[in-house]
Design a protein around this motif. Structure first.
Motif, PDB file in Angstrom:
ATOM      1  N   TRP A   1       1.081  -1.375   0.173  1.00  0.00           N
ATOM      2  CA  TRP A   1      -0.234   0.409  -0.248  1.00  0.00           C
ATOM      3  C   TRP A   1       0.852   0.777  -0.187  1.00  0.00           C
ATOM      4  N   PRO A   2       0.763   1.956  -0.585  1.00  0.00           N
ATOM      5  CA  PRO A   2      -0.276   2.327  -1.898  1.00  0.00           C
ATOM      6  C   PRO A   2       0.087   1.292  -2.565  1.00  0.00           C
ATOM      7  N   PHE A   3      -1.419   0.727  -3.961  1.00  0.00           N
ATOM      8  CA  PHE A   3      -0.938  -0.128  -4.586  1.00  0.00           C
ATOM      9  C   PHE A   3      -0.542   0.785  -6.330  1.00  0.00           C
ATOM     10  N   TRP A   4      -0.931   1.698  -6.031  1.00  0.00           N
ATOM     11  CA  TRP A   4      -0.493   2.582  -7.192  1.00  0.00           C
ATOM     12  C   TRP A   4       1.050   3.231  -7.976  1.00  0.00           C
ATOM     13  N   THR A   5       1.719   2.628  -6.198  1.00  0.00           N
ATOM     14  CA  THR A   5       2.747   3.276  -6.563  1.00  0.00           C
ATOM     15  C   THR A   5       3.857   2.469  -6.007  1.00  0.00           C
ATOM     16  N   SER A   6       4.976   2.274  -6.512  1.00  0.00           N
ATOM     17  CA  SER A   6       6.598   0.777  -6.147  1.00  0.00           C
ATOM     18  C   SER A   6       7.089   1.893  -4.917  1.00  0.00           C
ATOM     19  N   ARG A   7       6.529   0.827  -3.884  1.00  0.00           N
ATOM     20  CA  ARG A   7       7.415   1.486  -2.789  1.00  0.00           C
ATOM     21  C   ARG A   7       7.699   0.601  -2.030  1.00  0.00           C
ATOM     22  N   PHE A   8       8.919   0.230  -1.271  1.00  0.00           N
ATOM     23  CA  PHE A   8       9.769  -0.380  -0.881  1.00  0.00           C
ATOM     24  C   PHE A   8      10.495   0.026   0.984  1.00  0.00           C
ATOM     25  N   SER A   9      10.188  -1.461   1.187  1.00  0.00           N
ATOM     26  CA  SER A   9      10.831  -0.812   2.816  1.00  0.00           C
ATOM     27  C   SER A   9      11.756  -1.734   3.322  1.00  0.00           C
ATOM     28  N   VAL A  10      13.002  -1.461   3.871  1.00  0.00           N
ATOM     29  CA  VAL A  10      14.134  -2.176   4.460  1.00  0.00           C
ATOM     30  C   VAL A  10      14.322  -2.046   5.344  1.00  0.00           C
ATOM     31  N   TYR A  11      13.905  -2.809   6.609  1.00  0.00           N
ATOM     32  CA  TYR A  11      14.038  -3.541   8.088  1.00  0.00           C
ATOM     33  C   TYR A  11      16.067  -4.146   8.274  1.00  0.00           C
ATOM     34  N   GLY A  12      16.209  -3.818   9.092  1.00  0.00           N
ATOM     35  CA  GLY A  12      17.796  -3.679   9.558  1.00  0.00           C
ATOM     36  C   GLY A  12      17.484  -2.554  10.752  1.00  0.00           C
ATOM     37  N   PRO A  13      19.554  -3.566  11.629  1.00  0.00           N
ATOM     38  CA  PRO A  13      19.577  -3.641  12.590  1.00  0.00           C
ATOM     39  C   PRO A  13      19.348  -2.084  13.356  1.00  0.00           C
TER      40      PRO A  13
ATOM     41  N   GLY B   1      16.465   0.100  12.130  1.00  0.00           N
ATOM     42  CA  GLY B   1      15.211   0.466  11.933  1.00  0.00           C
ATOM     43  C   GLY B   1      14.528   0.194  10.275  1.00  0.00           C
ATOM     44  N   GLU B   2      13.588   0.973  10.926  1.00  0.00           N
ATOM     45  CA  GLU B   2      13.607   0.516   9.444  1.00  0.00           C
ATOM     46  C   GLU B   2      14.047   2.014   8.503  1.00  0.00           C
ATOM     47  N   LEU B   3      14.148   1.917   7.397  1.00  0.00           N
ATOM     48  CA  LEU B   3      14.213   2.770   5.954  1.00  0.00           C
ATOM     49  C   LEU B   3      13.240   2.901   4.652  1.00  0.00           C
ATOM     50  N   GLU B   4      12.985   3.592   4.445  1.00  0.00           N
ATOM     51  CA  GLU B   4      11.656   3.803   3.034  1.00  0.00           C
ATOM     52  C   GLU B   4      12.697   4.000   2.200  1.00  0.00           C
ATOM     53  N   ILE B   5      11.941   3.333   0.767  1.00  0.00           N
ATOM     54  CA  ILE B   5      12.499   3.905  -0.539  1.00  0.00           C
ATOM     55  C   ILE B   5      11.422   4.394  -1.046  1.00  0.00           C
ATOM     56  N   SER B   6      11.394   5.604  -1.777  1.00  0.00           N
ATOM     57  CA  SER B   6      10.278   5.947  -2.577  1.00  0.00           C
ATOM     58  C   SER B   6      10.793   7.280  -3.857  1.00  0.00           C
TER      59      SER B   6
ATOM     60  N   TYR C   1      14.834   7.497  -7.464  1.00  0.00           N
ATOM     61  CA  TYR C   1      14.291   7.762  -5.664  1.00  0.00           C
ATOM     62  C   TYR C   1      15.147   7.327  -4.902  1.00  0.00           C
ATOM     63  N   GLN C   2      15.117   7.883  -3.867  1.00  0.00           N
ATOM     64  CA  GLN C   2      15.742   7.888  -2.360  1.00  0.00           C
ATOM     65  C   GLN C   2      15.591   7.036  -1.618  1.00  0.00           C
ATOM     66  N   ILE C   3      16.780   6.974  -0.209  1.00  0.00           N
ATOM     67  CA  ILE C   3      16.115   5.914   0.505  1.00  0.00           C
ATOM     68  C   ILE C   3      16.589   6.804   1.812  1.00  0.00           C
ATOM     69  N   ARG C   4      15.312   6.918   2.041  1.00  0.00           N
ATOM     70  CA  ARG C   4      14.804   7.525   3.808  1.00  0.00           C
ATOM     71  C   ARG C   4      15.104   6.934   5.491  1.00  0.00           C
ATOM     72  N   GLN C   5      15.701   7.839   6.190  1.00  0.00           N
ATOM     73  CA  GLN C   5      15.122   7.260   7.785  1.00  0.00           C
ATOM     74  C   GLN C   5      14.625   8.315   8.668  1.00  0.00           C
TER      75      GLN C   5
ATOM     76  N   ARG D   1      15.813  11.778   7.191  1.00  0.00           N
ATOM     77  CA  ARG D   1      16.966  11.667   6.459  1.00  0.00           C
ATOM     78  C   ARG D   1      17.310  11.149   5.530  1.00  0.00           C
ATOM     79  N   LEU D   2      17.587  11.638   4.250  1.00  0.00           N
ATOM     80  CA  LEU D   2      18.186  11.229   3.351  1.00  0.00           C
ATOM     81  C   LEU D   2      19.525  10.344   3.208  1.00  0.00           C
ATOM     82  N   LEU D   3      20.366   9.074   2.849  1.00  0.00           N
ATOM     83  CA  LEU D   3      20.896   8.483   2.974  1.00  0.00           C
ATOM     84  C   LEU D   3      21.030   8.015   1.768  1.00  0.00           C
ATOM     85  N   ALA D   4      20.420   8.275   0.904  1.00  0.00           N
ATOM     86  CA  ALA D   4      21.603   8.082  -0.432  1.00  0.00           C
ATOM     87  C   ALA D   4      19.980   8.095  -1.932  1.00  0.00           C
ATOM     88  N   SER D   5      20.563   8.339  -2.841  1.00  0.00           N
ATOM     89  CA  SER D   5      19.737   8.860  -4.286  1.00  0.00           C
ATOM     90  C   SER D   5      20.232   7.845  -5.054  1.00  0.00           C
ATOM     91  N   VAL D   6      19.017   7.893  -5.665  1.00  0.00           N
ATOM     92  CA  VAL D   6      19.489   6.892  -7.120  1.00  0.00           C
ATOM     93  C   VAL D   6      18.711   7.650  -8.058  1.00  0.00           C
TER      94      VAL D   6
END
Length: 166
Positions: free
Chosen positions: A81-93, A95-100, A108-112, A115-120
């Motif tokens: 969810w939301p099904f009309w977008t393509s999103r990913f979550s990363v779970y690690g030691p 905490g959770e990171l969001e890729i959107s 896209y960006q990877i954030r926690q 906080r911006l961790l990476a841009s692609v």
């Protein structure tokens, strides 16, 4: 630090070279030719294993695990969810990171927690899949680069990726 992830064209497995800003290959992701689990291993240039990328089976949506050499485990899951977008979550030691962002166009960006961790960004006019990745959290460089490879594999599932079941 900026990196370029480039898929090898003439390879029987899903393999990637990762170059730094100067164009030197600093990491390699190599798949196995006859692997049932369709795993890949990320190596540094001294041949040391940094982590393994393994497909997680028996899940509703595609997911992969990153098994790090330090014993930590990260889980990358496609979100429903939301099904009309393509999103990913990363779970690690840590905490959770969001890729959107615009995953259809591979921007896209990877954030926690904001906080911006990476841009692609994907290069559109190249023979192979090529991604520019700017890392802002150097302590997670291997994991963030592996997350980009996982998203590429999931995006190409059933085409030329080793992630599919065929």
């Amino acid at each position: 630090m900026k990196y370029q992830i480039r898929q090898k064209i003439f390879s029987l497995t899903d393999s990637f070279d990762i170059q730094d800003e100067r164009g030197a290959v600093v990491l390699q992701a190599k798949g196995k030719l006859f692997s049932i689990s369709s795993s890949q291993t990320l190596y540094d240039m001294h041949g040391r294993e940094l982590l393994k990328i393994k497909r997680k089976y028996l899940t509703l949506l595609p997911a992969c695990r990153l098994l790090c050499a330090d014993g930590s485990e990260w889980l990358i899951k496609k979100r429903f969810w939301p099904f009309w977008t393509s999103r990913f979550s990363v779970y690690g030691p840590a905490g959770e990171l969001e890729i959107s962002g615009n995953l259809w166009q591979h921007e896209y960006q990877i954030r926690q927690q904001g906080r911006l961790l990476a841009s692609v960004s994907k290069a559109w006019f190249s023979w192979s899949d090529t991604y520019g990745v700017e890392i802002y959290a150097a302590e997670w460089t291997a994991q963030l680069l592996a997350a980009v490879i996982v998203i590429d594999r999931i995006s190409h599932q059933g085409k030329n990726s080793g992630l599919g079941d065929d």
